[in-house]
Design a protein around this motif. Structure first.
Motif, PDB file in Angstrom:
ATOM      1  N   ALA A 296     -18.454   5.704   3.266  1.00  0.00           N
ATOM      2  CA  ALA A 296     -17.693   6.174   2.106  1.00  0.00           C
ATOM      3  C   ALA A 296     -18.035   7.625   1.785  1.00  0.00           C
ATOM      4  N   VAL A 297     -17.063   8.298   1.180  1.00  0.00           N
ATOM      5  CA  VAL A 297     -17.245   9.656   0.663  1.00  0.00           C
ATOM      6  C   VAL A 297     -17.482   9.579  -0.839  1.00  0.00           C
ATOM      7  N   CYS A 298     -18.486  10.289  -1.323  1.00  0.00           N
ATOM      8  CA  CYS A 298     -18.673  10.430  -2.761  1.00  0.00           C
ATOM      9  C   CYS A 298     -18.169  11.808  -3.182  1.00  0.00           C
ATOM     10  N   HIS A 299     -17.130  11.793  -4.008  1.00  0.00           N
ATOM     11  CA  HIS A 299     -16.524  13.035  -4.512  1.00  0.00           C
ATOM     12  C   HIS A 299     -17.248  13.463  -5.780  1.00  0.00           C
ATOM     13  N   CYS A 300     -17.798  14.674  -5.761  1.00  0.00           N
ATOM     14  CA  CYS A 300     -18.563  15.205  -6.898  1.00  0.00           C
ATOM     15  C   CYS A 300     -17.844  16.450  -7.427  1.00  0.00           C
ATOM     16  N   PRO A 301     -16.770  16.284  -8.192  1.00  0.00           N
ATOM     17  CA  PRO A 301     -15.892  17.415  -8.497  1.00  0.00           C
ATOM     18  C   PRO A 301     -16.518  18.525  -9.327  1.00  0.00           C
ATOM     19  N   ILE A 302     -17.353  18.192 -10.309  1.00  0.00           N
ATOM     20  CA  ILE A 302     -17.969  19.262 -11.109  1.00  0.00           C
ATOM     21  C   ILE A 302     -18.977  20.030 -10.269  1.00  0.00           C
ATOM     22  N   SER A 303     -19.854  19.310  -9.591  1.00  0.00           N
ATOM     23  CA  SER A 303     -20.851  19.950  -8.735  1.00  0.00           C
ATOM     24  C   SER A 303     -20.189  20.794  -7.656  1.00  0.00           C
ATOM     25  N   ASN A 304     -19.115  20.264  -7.063  1.00  0.00           N
ATOM     26  CA  ASN A 304     -18.438  21.007  -6.000  1.00  0.00           C
ATOM     27  C   ASN A 304     -17.915  22.353  -6.490  1.00  0.00           C
ATOM     28  N   ALA A 305     -17.482  22.392  -7.753  1.00  0.00           N
ATOM     29  CA  ALA A 305     -16.964  23.648  -8.309  1.00  0.00           C
ATOM     30  C   ALA A 305     -18.045  24.725  -8.351  1.00  0.00           C
ATOM     31  N   TYR A 306     -19.308  24.298  -8.445  1.00  0.00           N
ATOM     32  CA  TYR A 306     -20.411  25.254  -8.508  1.00  0.00           C
ATOM     33  C   TYR A 306     -20.996  25.586  -7.138  1.00  0.00           C
ATOM     34  N   PHE A 307     -21.100  24.581  -6.271  1.00  0.00           N
ATOM     35  CA  PHE A 307     -21.925  24.762  -5.078  1.00  0.00           C
ATOM     36  C   PHE A 307     -21.236  24.531  -3.736  1.00  0.00           C
ATOM     37  N   ALA A 308     -20.026  23.995  -3.717  1.00  0.00           N
ATOM     38  CA  ALA A 308     -19.467  23.558  -2.435  1.00  0.00           C
ATOM     39  C   ALA A 308     -18.563  24.585  -1.762  1.00  0.00           C
ATOM     40  N   ASN A 309     -18.252  25.689  -2.423  1.00  0.00           N
ATOM     41  CA  ASN A 309     -17.460  26.769  -1.822  1.00  0.00           C
ATOM     42  C   ASN A 309     -16.042  26.359  -1.433  1.00  0.00           C
ATOM     43  N   SER A 310     -15.554  25.231  -1.981  1.00  0.00           N
ATOM     44  CA  SER A 310     -14.243  24.738  -1.560  1.00  0.00           C
ATOM     45  C   SER A 310     -13.831  23.571  -2.442  1.00  0.00           C
ATOM     46  N   VAL A 311     -12.601  23.084  -2.230  1.00  0.00           N
ATOM     47  CA  VAL A 311     -12.124  21.869  -2.901  1.00  0.00           C
ATOM     48  C   VAL A 311     -11.839  20.826  -1.832  1.00  0.00           C
ATOM     49  N   ILE A 312     -12.422  19.663  -1.976  1.00  0.00           N
ATOM     50  CA  ILE A 312     -12.247  18.598  -0.985  1.00  0.00           C
ATOM     51  C   ILE A 312     -10.844  17.986  -1.098  1.00  0.00           C
ATOM     52  N   PRO A 313     -10.168  17.744   0.022  1.00  0.00           N
ATOM     53  CA  PRO A 313      -8.805  17.178  -0.010  1.00  0.00           C
ATOM     54  C   PRO A 313      -8.814  15.653  -0.178  1.00  0.00           C
ATOM     55  N   ILE A 314      -9.068  15.201  -1.394  1.00  0.00           N
ATOM     56  CA  ILE A 314      -9.221  13.772  -1.662  1.00  0.00           C
ATOM     57  C   ILE A 314      -7.969  12.979  -1.286  1.00  0.00           C
ATOM     58  N   ALA A 315      -6.799  13.481  -1.673  1.00  0.00           N
ATOM     59  CA  ALA A 315      -5.556  12.752  -1.377  1.00  0.00           C
ATOM     60  C   ALA A 315      -5.387  12.566   0.133  1.00  0.00           C
ATOM     61  N   HIS A 316      -5.706  13.597   0.891  1.00  0.00           N
ATOM     62  CA  HIS A 316      -5.589  13.537   2.347  1.00  0.00           C
ATOM     63  C   HIS A 316      -6.558  12.504   2.930  1.00  0.00           C
ATOM     64  N   LEU A 317      -7.800  12.501   2.452  1.00  0.00           N
ATOM     65  CA  LEU A 317      -8.787  11.543   2.958  1.00  0.00           C
ATOM     66  C   LEU A 317      -8.395  10.115   2.609  1.00  0.00           C
ATOM     67  N   HIS A 318      -7.862   9.919   1.396  1.00  0.00           N
ATOM     68  CA  HIS A 318      -7.414   8.585   1.013  1.00  0.00           C
ATOM     69  C   HIS A 318      -6.300   8.110   1.943  1.00  0.00           C
ATOM     70  N   ALA A 319      -5.403   9.020   2.287  1.00  0.00           N
ATOM     71  CA  ALA A 319      -4.298   8.663   3.183  1.00  0.00           C
ATOM     72  C   ALA A 319      -4.817   8.271   4.567  1.00  0.00           C
ATOM     73  N   LYS A 320      -6.007   8.724   4.918  1.00  0.00           N
ATOM     74  CA  LYS A 320      -6.620   8.367   6.196  1.00  0.00           C
ATOM     75  C   LYS A 320      -7.522   7.130   6.084  1.00  0.00           C
ATOM     76  N   ASN A 321      -7.421   6.417   4.945  1.00  0.00           N
ATOM     77  CA  ASN A 321      -8.140   5.151   4.739  1.00  0.00           C
ATOM     78  C   ASN A 321      -9.659   5.305   4.679  1.00  0.00           C
ATOM     79  N   VAL A 322     -10.110   6.455   4.204  1.00  0.00           N
ATOM     80  CA  VAL A 322     -11.536   6.636   3.949  1.00  0.00           C
ATOM     81  C   VAL A 322     -11.845   6.078   2.561  1.00  0.00           C
ATOM     82  N   GLU A 323     -12.910   5.287   2.446  1.00  0.00           N
ATOM     83  CA  GLU A 323     -13.340   4.801   1.130  1.00  0.00           C
ATOM     84  C   GLU A 323     -13.911   5.978   0.339  1.00  0.00           C
ATOM     85  N   ILE A 324     -13.511   6.079  -0.932  1.00  0.00           N
ATOM     86  CA  ILE A 324     -13.949   7.206  -1.763  1.00  0.00           C
ATOM     87  C   ILE A 324     -14.321   6.722  -3.151  1.00  0.00           C
ATOM     88  N   GLY A 325     -15.451   7.211  -3.647  1.00  0.00           N
ATOM     89  CA  GLY A 325     -15.845   6.978  -5.025  1.00  0.00           C
ATOM     90  C   GLY A 325     -16.188   8.297  -5.687  1.00  0.00           C
TER      91      GLY A 325
END
Length: 456
Positions: A296-325
């Motif tokens: 599974a992928v853990c999406h950390c949206p607030i933290s990502n805004a500070y440290f991840a240098n990007s925005v994760i494509p959650i909708a795209h990953l969901h469409a690929k049947n990846v489990e996400i929390g």
């Protein structure tokens, strides 16, 4: 008639699908002695009135007041428990500097069990008060303090999945804060796993040991291999950071000539019980590997805004049947609230879809079909988290744990803007998700036990 330990009467919201919220208006929720939902009964069901007659007026019957609603307890898939001590500070510097200047010095203090006790008591209580009933925790390299965190979860009634962090790489970790050596790191991890499995035998809501390489840069190949073997031997959960930032993602490519996902998989660390935090830079091949292994992928949206240098494509990953929390990532994320993180998940997805560079024409500025709704963010915080952990949590259905938060929309100091008696309940739900504050969370229950209540 079956005897229930608790019966609740009220209107509730639960995820039907990732995009659809189910409204359970005036339902009866029947909870058994194990803290599981035995059945949910709608007003039109034949036995509704019989159950109501049998239970109302009794001590174990709970009728929600007008303006109160039930939501599933939230599932936070990424919390650095020791970092609660530094939450809200130093969010303006790069990840590598943040770790070495602030985070590692704080975490090193957890060799002191009195200090650990103070911080861990507070973080567990704070998360419960924010409606978070299940947490996947990183602790520190210290075995005893990590066991202490699991004990505090057990005592306070939170479902805690706890990892003793492994950081054995002599060159990539500060001398004052790392495992003594690889052999010690693996031995401590095994002893930690055994201790938590023993503690779990007497913990109703469950506590679980988690194999936790901090991330690839902090670990030697020998440690990663050994941790994969321990996860298989004891059938444990696994957590780490994966392709989080430009720096970390680039480091792994340079070391192994492959992305984090494939490197972790080579060491046996991607499995059905694996949760990888961030994953901002994973590509389609990585996502397919996640789906194939059940990681599974853990999406950390607030933290990502500070440290991840990007925005994760959650909708795209969901469409690929990846489990996400969803994860708060205290303290890379400043807020202990998954409400705040759900809101940011929606905001970030809209920014990804619309783009941010106004020098580009609108049609070139963003990534099409990237937005998610508040319904989907709610799913990530509840059912998605449960599926990521392969546990019966995050939904208000039969055979799921009674993990809930009772929301009061009429509280004088935090009243939500609901002015019509017959306001559309989906609108009420959205107002809760966007506007609720901790004071609106009147009660929190885990596994059929009340673990938090707010009197005023």
């Amino acid at each position: 008639m079956t005897k229930y330990t608790q019966v609740f009467l009220g209107t509730a919201f639960s995820s039907k699908t990732p995009k659809e919220v189910q409204i359970l208006r005036d339902y009866l929720f029947c909870v058994n002695a194990d803290g599981m939902i035995e059945q949910t009964v709608a007003p039109e069901d034949a036995e509704y009135q019989t159950l109501l007659d049998a239970y109302q007026g009794k001590e174990n019957f709970h009728r929600l007041a007008e303006g109160q609603y039930i939501l599933p307890g939230f599932v936070d898939l990424h919390v650095h428990a020791p970092q609660w001590a530094q939450s809200g500070t130093a969010l303006d510097i790069p990840l590598h500097d943040w770790l070495n200047t602030y985070t590692f010095p704080v975490e090193s203090k957890f060799s002191d069990l009195n200090f650990a006790q103070d911080v861990y008591q507070d973080v567990v209580s704070t998360l419960l008060a924010n409606g978070t009933t299940t947490v996947l925790y990183f602790a520190t390299v210290h075995k005893e303090a990590s066991i202490l965190l699991a004990k505090i979860c057990a005592e306070k009634g939170q479902r805690g999945l706890v990892g003793k962090v492994v950081m054995d790489h002599q060159d990539n970790n500060p001398e004052y804060y790392r495992d003594q050596d690889t052999e010690t790191a693996l031995a401590d991890t095994e002893e930690f796993i055994i201790a938590i499995k023993e503690l779990a035998k007497s913990t109703k809501q469950g506590v679980y040991p988690v194999v936790t390489p901090r991330f690839i840069p902090s670990c030697t190949d020998e440690a990663l291999q050994g941790l994969g073997e321990l996860a298989t031997k004891y059938d444990t959960y696994v957590q780490s950071h994966c392709s989080e930032s430009d720096w970390e993602h680039g480091y792994v490519q340079e070391r192994y000539n492959k992305n984090d996902a494939f490197a972790l998989n080579d060491f046996g660390l991607l499995r059905d019980k694996s949760v990888m935090a961030h994953c901002n830079f994973i590509n389609d091949a990585d996502a397919d590997l996640f789906a194939e292994t059940g990681t599974a992928v853990c999406h950390c949206p607030i933290s990502n805004a500070y440290f991840a240098n990007s925005v994760i494509p959650i909708a795209h990953l969901h469409a690929k049947n990846v489990e996400i929390g969803l994860g708060s990532d205290i303290s890379g994320g400043f807020s202990p609230s998954l409400y705040d993180n759900a809101r940011q998940a929606v905001i970030s997805s809209r920014m990804l879809e619309d783009g941010v560079n106004t020098n580009l024409p609108a049609e070139e500025r963003g990534v099409p079909n990237s937005r998610i709704t508040i319904n989907e963010a709610f799913y990530l915080a509840t059912a998605g988290g449960g599926e990521s952990l392969s546990l019966p949590i995050g939904r208000l259905e039969a055979s799921y744990a009674w993990d809930i938060q009772i929301i009061d929309t009429k509280l004088a100091s935090a009243k939500l803007p609901i002015y019509q008696a017959n306001e559309d309940l989906l609108d009420v739900f959205q107002k809760i998700m966007y506007l609720a504050r901790p004071e609106n969370i009147r009660e929190v229950w885990v596994q059929g036990e009340k673990v938090h209540s707010r009197m005023s």
